[in-house]
Design a protein around this motif. Structure first.
Motif, PDB file in Angstrom:
ATOM      1  N   ASN A  93      18.765   4.256  49.011  1.00  0.00           N
ATOM      2  CA  ASN A  93      19.020   5.519  49.701  1.00  0.00           C
ATOM      3  C   ASN A  93      19.512   5.287  51.127  1.00  0.00           C
ATOM      4  OD1 ASN A  93      18.179   6.922  47.434  1.00  0.00           O
ATOM      5  ND2 ASN A  93      16.108   7.284  48.195  1.00  0.00           N
ATOM      6  N   LEU A  94      18.890   4.326  51.811  1.00  0.00           N
ATOM      7  CA  LEU A  94      19.254   4.059  53.209  1.00  0.00           C
ATOM      8  C   LEU A  94      20.705   3.606  53.350  1.00  0.00           C
ATOM      9  CD1 LEU A  94      16.062   2.243  54.560  1.00  0.00           C
ATOM     10  CD2 LEU A  94      16.975   4.413  55.373  1.00  0.00           C
ATOM     11  N   VAL A  95      21.193   2.868  52.377  1.00  0.00           N
ATOM     12  CA  VAL A  95      22.541   2.307  52.514  1.00  0.00           C
ATOM     13  C   VAL A  95      23.602   3.157  51.821  1.00  0.00           C
ATOM     14  CG1 VAL A  95      21.628  -0.034  52.697  1.00  0.00           C
ATOM     15  CG2 VAL A  95      22.326   0.823  50.459  1.00  0.00           C
ATOM     16  N   THR A  96      23.212   4.304  51.243  1.00  0.00           N
ATOM     17  CA  THR A  96      24.194   5.188  50.601  1.00  0.00           C
ATOM     18  C   THR A  96      24.229   6.528  51.321  1.00  0.00           C
ATOM     19  OG1 THR A  96      22.506   5.747  48.940  1.00  0.00           O
ATOM     20  CG2 THR A  96      24.109   4.039  48.362  1.00  0.00           C
ATOM     21  N   TRP A  97      23.606   7.546  50.720  1.00  0.00           N
ATOM     22  CA  TRP A  97      23.709   8.865  51.338  1.00  0.00           C
ATOM     23  C   TRP A  97      22.913   8.948  52.644  1.00  0.00           C
ATOM     24  CZ3 TRP A  97      19.098  11.412  51.853  1.00  0.00           C
ATOM     25  CH2 TRP A  97      18.065  11.054  50.984  1.00  0.00           C
ATOM     26  N   GLY A  98      21.874   8.114  52.781  1.00  0.00           N
ATOM     27  CA  GLY A  98      21.162   8.079  54.061  1.00  0.00           C
ATOM     28  C   GLY A  98      22.068   7.583  55.169  1.00  0.00           C
ATOM     29  N   ALA A  99      22.860   6.538  54.870  1.00  0.00           N
ATOM     30  CA  ALA A  99      23.816   6.041  55.858  1.00  0.00           C
ATOM     31  C   ALA A  99      24.873   7.093  56.174  1.00  0.00           C
ATOM     32  CB  ALA A  99      24.475   4.761  55.332  1.00  0.00           C
ATOM     33  N   ALA A 100      25.224   7.908  55.174  1.00  0.00           N
ATOM     34  CA  ALA A 100      26.213   8.963  55.408  1.00  0.00           C
ATOM     35  C   ALA A 100      25.710   9.976  56.425  1.00  0.00           C
ATOM     36  CB  ALA A 100      26.549   9.658  54.091  1.00  0.00           C
ATOM     37  N   VAL A 101      24.398  10.207  56.454  1.00  0.00           N
ATOM     38  CA  VAL A 101      23.818  11.123  57.449  1.00  0.00           C
ATOM     39  C   VAL A 101      24.082  10.598  58.852  1.00  0.00           C
ATOM     40  CG1 VAL A 101      21.654  12.058  58.353  1.00  0.00           C
ATOM     41  CG2 VAL A 101      22.056  12.001  55.874  1.00  0.00           C
ATOM     42  N   THR A 102      23.813   9.300  59.056  1.00  0.00           N
ATOM     43  CA  THR A 102      24.055   8.701  60.368  1.00  0.00           C
ATOM     44  C   THR A 102      25.537   8.675  60.695  1.00  0.00           C
ATOM     45  OG1 THR A 102      22.099   7.296  60.075  1.00  0.00           O
ATOM     46  CG2 THR A 102      23.663   6.655  61.774  1.00  0.00           C
ATOM     47  N   TRP A 103      26.355   8.348  59.714  1.00  0.00           N
ATOM     48  CA  TRP A 103      27.800   8.258  59.945  1.00  0.00           C
ATOM     49  C   TRP A 103      28.389   9.602  60.379  1.00  0.00           C
ATOM     50  CZ3 TRP A 103      31.719   8.656  55.443  1.00  0.00           C
ATOM     51  CH2 TRP A 103      33.031   8.579  55.931  1.00  0.00           C
ATOM     52  N   LEU A 104      28.193  10.605  59.547  1.00  0.00           N
ATOM     53  CA  LEU A 104      28.800  11.902  59.844  1.00  0.00           C
ATOM     54  C   LEU A 104      28.147  12.577  61.042  1.00  0.00           C
ATOM     55  CD1 LEU A 104      29.207  13.195  56.176  1.00  0.00           C
ATOM     56  CD2 LEU A 104      30.926  12.124  57.648  1.00  0.00           C
ATOM     57  N   GLY A 105      26.820  12.393  61.172  1.00  0.00           N
ATOM     58  CA  GLY A 105      26.133  12.980  62.321  1.00  0.00           C
ATOM     59  C   GLY A 105      26.581  12.363  63.631  1.00  0.00           C
ATOM     60  N   SER A 106      26.752  11.040  63.663  1.00  0.00           N
ATOM     61  CA  SER A 106      27.223  10.371  64.880  1.00  0.00           C
ATOM     62  C   SER A 106      28.653  10.781  65.204  1.00  0.00           C
ATOM     63  CB  SER A 106      27.151   8.851  64.701  1.00  0.00           C
ATOM     64  OG  SER A 106      25.834   8.427  64.431  1.00  0.00           O
ATOM     65  N   ALA A 107      29.480  10.890  64.173  1.00  0.00           N
ATOM     66  CA  ALA A 107      30.868  11.306  64.397  1.00  0.00           C
ATOM     67  C   ALA A 107      30.933  12.719  64.956  1.00  0.00           C
ATOM     68  CB  ALA A 107      31.646  11.209  63.085  1.00  0.00           C
ATOM     69  N   LEU A 108      30.136  13.609  64.385  1.00  0.00           N
ATOM     70  CA  LEU A 108      30.132  14.997  64.870  1.00  0.00           C
ATOM     71  C   LEU A 108      29.642  15.058  66.310  1.00  0.00           C
ATOM     72  CD1 LEU A 108      30.524  17.996  64.233  1.00  0.00           C
ATOM     73  CD2 LEU A 108      28.146  18.059  63.418  1.00  0.00           C
ATOM     74  N   ALA A 109      28.592  14.311  66.641  1.00  0.00           N
ATOM     75  CA  ALA A 109      28.071  14.314  68.004  1.00  0.00           C
ATOM     76  C   ALA A 109      29.092  13.760  68.979  1.00  0.00           C
ATOM     77  CB  ALA A 109      26.776  13.498  68.061  1.00  0.00           C
ATOM     78  N   ALA A 110      29.786  12.679  68.614  1.00  0.00           N
ATOM     79  CA  ALA A 110      30.798  12.099  69.500  1.00  0.00           C
ATOM     80  C   ALA A 110      31.949  13.071  69.736  1.00  0.00           C
ATOM     81  CB  ALA A 110      31.317  10.795  68.897  1.00  0.00           C
ATOM     82  N   HIS A 111      32.321  13.799  68.690  1.00  0.00           N
ATOM     83  CA  HIS A 111      33.415  14.760  68.828  1.00  0.00           C
ATOM     84  C   HIS A 111      33.010  15.944  69.708  1.00  0.00           C
ATOM     85  CE1 HIS A 111      36.843  17.241  67.865  1.00  0.00           C
ATOM     86  NE2 HIS A 111      36.063  18.175  67.340  1.00  0.00           N
ATOM     87  N   LEU A 112      31.800  16.463  69.505  1.00  0.00           N
ATOM     88  CA  LEU A 112      31.380  17.651  70.250  1.00  0.00           C
ATOM     89  C   LEU A 112      31.001  17.337  71.685  1.00  0.00           C
ATOM     90  CD1 LEU A 112      29.228  19.476  67.529  1.00  0.00           C
ATOM     91  CD2 LEU A 112      31.602  19.947  68.205  1.00  0.00           C
ATOM     92  N   ILE A 113      30.323  16.196  71.904  1.00  0.00           N
ATOM     93  CA  ILE A 113      29.824  15.890  73.250  1.00  0.00           C
ATOM     94  C   ILE A 113      30.894  15.267  74.127  1.00  0.00           C
ATOM     95  CG2 ILE A 113      28.158  14.495  74.549  1.00  0.00           C
ATOM     96  CD1 ILE A 113      26.248  14.780  72.206  1.00  0.00           C
ATOM     97  N   LEU A 114      31.659  14.319  73.569  1.00  0.00           N
ATOM     98  CA  LEU A 114      32.637  13.595  74.378  1.00  0.00           C
ATOM     99  C   LEU A 114      34.076  14.029  74.104  1.00  0.00           C
ATOM    100  CD1 LEU A 114      31.094  10.005  74.127  1.00  0.00           C
ATOM    101  CD2 LEU A 114      30.989  11.558  76.067  1.00  0.00           C
ATOM    102  N   GLY A 115      34.273  14.904  73.128  1.00  0.00           N
ATOM    103  CA  GLY A 115      35.621  15.380  72.835  1.00  0.00           C
ATOM    104  C   GLY A 115      36.527  14.339  72.209  1.00  0.00           C
ATOM    105  N   ILE A 116      35.933  13.362  71.520  1.00  0.00           N
ATOM    106  CA  ILE A 116      36.725  12.303  70.898  1.00  0.00           C
ATOM    107  C   ILE A 116      37.456  12.854  69.680  1.00  0.00           C
ATOM    108  CG2 ILE A 116      36.571  10.069  69.709  1.00  0.00           C
ATOM    109  CD1 ILE A 116      34.182   9.404  71.428  1.00  0.00           C
ATOM    110  N   GLU A 117      38.678  12.402  69.484  1.00  0.00           N
ATOM    111  CA  GLU A 117      39.489  12.831  68.350  1.00  0.00           C
ATOM    112  C   GLU A 117      38.747  12.537  67.047  1.00  0.00           C
ATOM    113  OE1 GLU A 117      42.321  12.762  65.183  1.00  0.00           O
ATOM    114  OE2 GLU A 117      41.430  10.923  65.967  1.00  0.00           O
ATOM    115  N   PRO A 118      38.785  13.456  66.051  1.00  0.00           N
ATOM    116  CA  PRO A 118      37.945  13.338  64.848  1.00  0.00           C
ATOM    117  C   PRO A 118      38.021  11.994  64.140  1.00  0.00           C
ATOM    118  CG  PRO A 118      38.946  15.507  64.926  1.00  0.00           C
ATOM    119  CD  PRO A 118      39.537  14.732  66.060  1.00  0.00           C
ATOM    120  N   HIS A 119      39.218  11.438  63.953  1.00  0.00           N
ATOM    121  CA  HIS A 119      39.321  10.163  63.240  1.00  0.00           C
ATOM    122  C   HIS A 119      38.666   9.026  64.030  1.00  0.00           C
ATOM    123  CE1 HIS A 119      41.890  11.741  60.067  1.00  0.00           C
ATOM    124  NE2 HIS A 119      41.813  10.561  59.484  1.00  0.00           N
TER     125      HIS A 119
END
Length: 613
Positions: free
Chosen positions: A108-134
């Motif tokens: 679980n940690l290396v599949t959908w659990g990792a997806a939580v960290t991946w997408l959550g970190s990407a969303l936070a970086a985009h919203l807080i620092l204004g980084i381009e989505p990709h």
């Protein structure tokens, strides 16, 4: 080669290193080894002094810029190979038998659990620092990996319970390959988009990446395992052959699919580790030594490559907020969701959630992909380097400074593993084991003689029937509270081999063994690198131990003082007594060849002594 100076000329350190790549390599290796020594001395993960040394040499004082010293066409392929070696060594430690009880949590940690960290970190970086989505998605993929090069040393320091240790170890190694996979996919999609290619190709890229990494890694691992099983390679060539096959497998996978060598290296290591090959321990030791060198060099090089502007850019409230979300929100959410329905207790889940340091794979892949994105003219790639390094520094500092006290507080780690493994369950070993157990120390006796093991169990001593040198013992031993080994058998080779094996687990100053037979000359005795410390100042053989037992010797406590030192005790009693332990301030230490009898003038001596004395 630079032309020698014909007169007085002031040359800065940076100019000197830039003009002499060989000297730069020597400086990098020296800094890495010095940082590793400091980590050992301070009992912290090596990444802390390594990062500090790299930042001081690079962005702080501007003495070292590896990317300007070494050509890029050589620098990045070498970094990639070093990462592959690290992942292969990690794969060698992954045995399926160790993860039966927690495999669902790790999956679980290396599949959908990792997806939580991946997408959550990407969303936070985009919203807080204004980084381009990709670019934000690339950042999320890079920070979802927990580094095995940090987890391994941390586990040796903290010594958590088996389930917690297995989850953290397996997650740290497997997630590196998963994170690298996702990062490469995002990278390829960025390159394809900048080149005007349709994004639908990304799905084909994913399939090719997985297929190439799995097939080539499996083939390389199966081929190496077959060669080792059939013993067609002489012992002195096993390690270099394995290294050559690893590099060939790694580059072959990369040839068919970009960066697929990272996945192939992990798969190859896992295949070899679970194939029942002989000489695996020596192979693992060799790879561990290489990994220490590679990690030392990589961290120095990658940290030194960070520019001063990037360091300043990372020291902002926005960056700290992003790091806090990754560490304090997404990591616990990932762990608690992944462990729903498992046998892990709440305290064990909390500890796993708290310990998520990022390591060398995050740093190296970040530097590698950022450089290649900049070569392709993709803007914003440079912004993720300081962000990823900020996550690495914060998570490593947090884990290094708090994991041990938190583990003890939660009851999932040993505060100070003072217990003993005694190799041998014969009568004298049982006498010693009972004495230690009566003083509240965990004791485990191990023997291949069923009668000795049965007698130990009848006396209430925890015991293990089997050889400590077998792979099976690694899976079955429970070493909670135990941090030292004393080998007490009459088999000198078994004593030495067991001591060497457990030296990796407990440290070289915590494994002891009986001296050889009394008629063996000093020239025929094993060197210190091939054995444990001689027990009782090196004067205690199995034959002498038997004579003492036959004479009715007992465990006795004797108070030491400046007037009655250990040296005086040994001189007075001679062959009739052997000093074994000294208790001081509530702790117990073993009397060995490293003990100076003249300085032992306080505490309580525990000796095995004949009744008449």
């Amino acid at each position: 080669m630079p032309r020698p100076a014909t007169g007085w000329h002031t040359v800065t350190v940076q100019e000197l290193l830039a003009s002499h790549p060989g000297l730069a390599v020597a400086v990098i290796v020296t800094l890495g080894v010095a940082a590793q020594w400091l980590a050992w001395r301070w009992r912290v993960p090596a990444i802390l002094p390594l990062l500090a040394a790299g930042f001081l040499a690079g962005p702080v004082f501007g003495l070292l810029r590896p990317v300007e010293i070494f050509p890029a066409e050589l620098f990045f392929p070498l970094v990639s190979l070093a990462v592959g070696l690290i992942l292969f060594e990690g794969g060698l430690t992954l045995r399926f038998s160790q993860i039966r009880e927690t495999k669902r949590v790790v999956l679980n940690l290396v599949t959908w659990g990792a997806a939580v960290t991946w997408l959550g970190s990407a969303l936070a970086a985009h919203l807080i620092l204004g980084i381009e989505p990709h670019i934000a998605l690339l950042f999320g993929a890079l920070v979802m990996v927990t580094g095995p090069t940090v987890i391994g040393p941390l586990l040796r320091i903290v010594r958590p319970v088996a389930d917690v240790a297995n989850v953290l170890k397996w997650e740290g190694i497997v997630i590196d390959a998963v994170g690298a996979l996702v990062a490469v996919l995002v990278y390829e999609s960025l390159v394809l988009r900048s080149a005007g290619e349709p994004l639908g190709i990304v799905a084909l890229l994913l399939g090719r990446f997985l297929l190439v990494g799995a097939v080539v890694g499996t083939a390389g691992g199966a081929a190496l395992a077959l060669l080792l099983k059939r013993r067609v390679i002489p012992d002195y060539l096993i390690n270099v052959t394995a290294l050559a096959m690893l590099f060939a497998t790694f580059e072959l996978a990369n040839y068919f699919s970009a960066e697929a060598g990272l996945l192939a290296a992990v798969v190859m290591g896992i295949i070899v580790a679970n194939s029942g090959v002989p000489n695996l321990d020596s192979l693992l030791t060799f790879k561990e030594d290489l990994t220490v060198l590679m990690v030392s060099v990589l961290f120095i090089v990658l940290a030194a490559n960070v520019t001063p502007d990037a360091v300043l850019a990372a020291i902002t409230w926005e960056t700290l907020a992003l790091v806090a979300i990754v560490v304090f929100l997404l990591r616990p959410l990932d762990v608690f969701l992944s462990s729903v329905g498992s046998k892990l207790s709440f305290k064990e889940r909390l500890f796993i959630a708290w310990v998520g340091p990022r390591g060398i794979v995050a740093a190296s892949v970040t530097s590698l992909l950022a450089a290649r994105l900049l070569e392709n003219g993709i803007e914003g790639a440079a912004t993720i380097v300081p962000l990823v390094f900020a996550v690495i520094v914060v998570t490593v500092l947090l884990a290094s400074l708090t994991a041990k006290p938190l583990g003890v507080r939660l009851g999932v780690a040993d505060p100070d593993p003072q217990g003993f493994v005694l190799l041998g369950a014969h009568p004298v070993a049982r006498d010693i084991g009972r004495f230690l157990k009566d003083r509240g120390l965990p004791v485990l006796l191990a023997d291949t003689n069923p009668s000795n093991v049965a007698a130990a169990r009848q006396e209430g001593l925890q015991s293990y029937y089997g050889s400590l040198l077998s792979d099976r013992s690694d899976d079955q031993l429970r070493l909670s509270g135990i941090g030292r080994l004393i080998a007490l058998t009459q088999n000198e080779e078994a004593n030495a081999l067991t001591a060497v094996k457990f030296r990796r687990e407990f440290g070289k100053d915590a494994v002891y063994q009986l001296a050889p037979k009394e008629h063996v000359s000093d020239t025929n005795r094993l060197g210190g690198e091939n054995r444990g410390l001689w027990l009782s100042r090196g004067g205690l053989s199995f034959q002498r131990l038997q004579r003492l037992h036959a004479s009715g010797a007992e465990m006795v406590e004797v108070e030491l003082s400046p007037e009655h030192t250990l040296a005086e005790f040994m001189q007075t009693h001679g062959e009739s007594a052997v000093p074994l332990f000294i208790t001081q301030n509530g702790s117990l230490k073993v009397v060995s060849e490293a003990t100076d009898p003249e300085r032992e003038d306080s505490g309580t001596l525990i000796t095995y002594i004949e009744p008449r004395s």
